[in-house]
Design an enzyme around this catalytic site. Structure first.
Site, PDB file in Angstrom:
ATOM      1  N   GLN A  74      -9.620  -7.890  -2.973  1.00  0.00           N
ATOM      2  CA  GLN A  74      -8.677  -7.385  -4.058  1.00  0.00           C
ATOM      3  C   GLN A  74      -7.069  -7.409  -4.322  1.00  0.00           C
ATOM      4  OE1 GLN A  74      -9.350  -4.930  -6.313  1.00  0.00           O
ATOM      5  NE2 GLN A  74     -12.089  -5.784  -5.749  1.00  0.00           N
ATOM      6  N   SER A  75      -6.995  -9.232  -4.130  1.00  0.00           N
ATOM      7  CA  SER A  75      -5.616  -9.951  -3.956  1.00  0.00           C
ATOM      8  C   SER A  75      -4.963  -9.499  -5.291  1.00  0.00           C
ATOM      9  CB  SER A  75      -5.450 -11.110  -3.499  1.00  0.00           C
ATOM     10  OG  SER A  75      -5.446 -12.207  -4.087  1.00  0.00           O
ATOM     11  N   ASN A  76      -4.145  -9.183  -5.295  1.00  0.00           N
ATOM     12  CA  ASN A  76      -3.170  -9.159  -6.257  1.00  0.00           C
ATOM     13  C   ASN A  76      -2.622 -10.052  -7.378  1.00  0.00           C
ATOM     14  OD1 ASN A  76      -3.270  -6.380  -7.093  1.00  0.00           O
ATOM     15  ND2 ASN A  76      -2.069  -5.853  -5.441  1.00  0.00           N
ATOM     16  N   CYS A  78      -3.877 -13.447  -5.732  1.00  0.00           N
ATOM     17  CA  CYS A  78      -5.257 -14.571  -6.670  1.00  0.00           C
ATOM     18  C   CYS A  78      -5.713 -14.291  -8.197  1.00  0.00           C
ATOM     19  CB  CYS A  78      -6.219 -14.191  -5.413  1.00  0.00           C
ATOM     20  SG  CYS A  78      -6.312 -15.287  -4.308  1.00  0.00           S
TER      21      CYS A  78
END
Length: 329
Positions: A74-76, A78
């Site tokens: 859930q990387s912001n 990325c």
């Protein structure tokens, strides 16, 4: 100081600076303001847009046709990298920790909407598998450019020196001074850049990074990584400043069970901010940082006489992926 650095235009700046009067009243003071970097515009917003303007500018200047970065599922970072790559016509590869879920949600869903190439890396969410991917892409005739975890290098930190200057101009226009600036500290460049900006402008504000992760960065203890990055960024822009561990405030009291593990602290902060101000925080970063701010007020570390800025670094798309953990009915 940054005029010689290439820069891509990706976001909408300045982001708003607002006062949270209802949240302040709920807590019985202090005055609380919020810097709305969730409104940067790119890929539903977030602080990484600032970093990516300089990082993508560098990638284009070096002739890259492909960018690679890494992060959690859930990387912001990325998600915003994916949006930036799409807007600039670059191929994007994301190396994500964990394994592919049956149904993509939150940031992962948006990564897929942007057409990214996603590589699943199990426990390796900080880019450990990137070198092999670089060689593979080079063999295919690509010109890859590696963006560090969280966009946290000197270019990313420079963006937050600039952001601090933006904030300082806004708070002067509003005739307000801050005793504290509270923000989520996870990969280091936001923290390092704000430290340098604070020093350059001599605002003497207490910068309190709320630690989000128990891990290290590049095999260096996280606190030392931030100090090192602040110093190397100062050298990059030829600013004659030197930082030591004594200049750093990294509050690790709210890490709980670790990165991305949601507890009562985050749940309360998300609900309280939403229900009093209509503003959405995220479960991993800003929820934890706001939870830290709330606790610091309740325990007297921040008093009703203080004036606090909370730097909203974005991340609301992750809320949808954490619906069961948040258990909001």
């Amino acid at each position: 100081m940054t005029d010689n650095l290439p820069k891509a235009s990706l976001g909408y700046f300045p982001t708003p600076l607002i006062e949270l009067t209802r949240l302040s009243a709920k807590l019985g003071g202090p005055k609380i303001y919020m810097k709305r970097d969730d409104n940067t515009g790119l890929a539903l917003g977030g602080n990484k847009t600032r970093k990516l303007e300089y990082i993508m500018g560098d990638a284009l200047a070096k002739g890259a046709d492909t960018v690679i970065t890494a992060g959690a599922i859930q990387s912001n970072h990325c998600r915003q990298t994916a949006g930036a790559a799409a807007s600039l016509g670059l191929e994007c590869h994301l190396v994500l920790g964990g394994k592919e879920p049956t149904r993509p949600q939150g940031n992962l869903l948006l990564d897929k909407v942007y057409g990214c190439h996603i590589h699943w890396a199990g426990k390796n969410r900080k880019g450990e598998d990137i070198p092999a991917l670089v060689e593979q892409l080079k063999a295919e005739g690509k010109k890859p450019y590696v963006i560090p975890y969280g966009g946290s290098n000197e270019l990313g930190a420079v963006a937050f020196v600039e952001a601090y200057e933006e904030l300082d101009s806004q708070r002067r226009d509003m005739n307000v001074s801050f005793t504290h600036i509270i923000f989520a500290s996870s990969s280091g460049a936001t923290h390092a850049g704000l430290m340098l900006g604070n020093r350059i402008l001599e605002t003497n504000c207490q910068l309190v990074g709320i630690n989000i992760d128990k891990g290290e960065m590049d095999k260096v203890p996280f606190d030392q990584h931030i100090v090192n990055l602040a110093n190397s960024t100062a050298r990059l822009i030829e600013a004659d400043y030197q930082f030591t561990a004594n200049d750093l405030i990294l509050n690790s009291n709210y890490v709980g069970d670790g990165y991305g593990v949601i507890g009562e602290l985050e749940k309360e902060a998300i609900a309280m901010t939403a229900q009093n101000e209509g503003i959405l925080l995220d479960p991993v970063y800003t929820g934890r940082a706001m939870g830290g701010l709330i606790d610091m007020v309740r325990t007297g570390q921040i008093t009703s006489e203080d004036t606090v800025l909370f730097w909203h670094t974005g991340g609301a798309p992750a809320l949808f992926a954490y619906a069961e953990d948040l258990d909001i009915r």
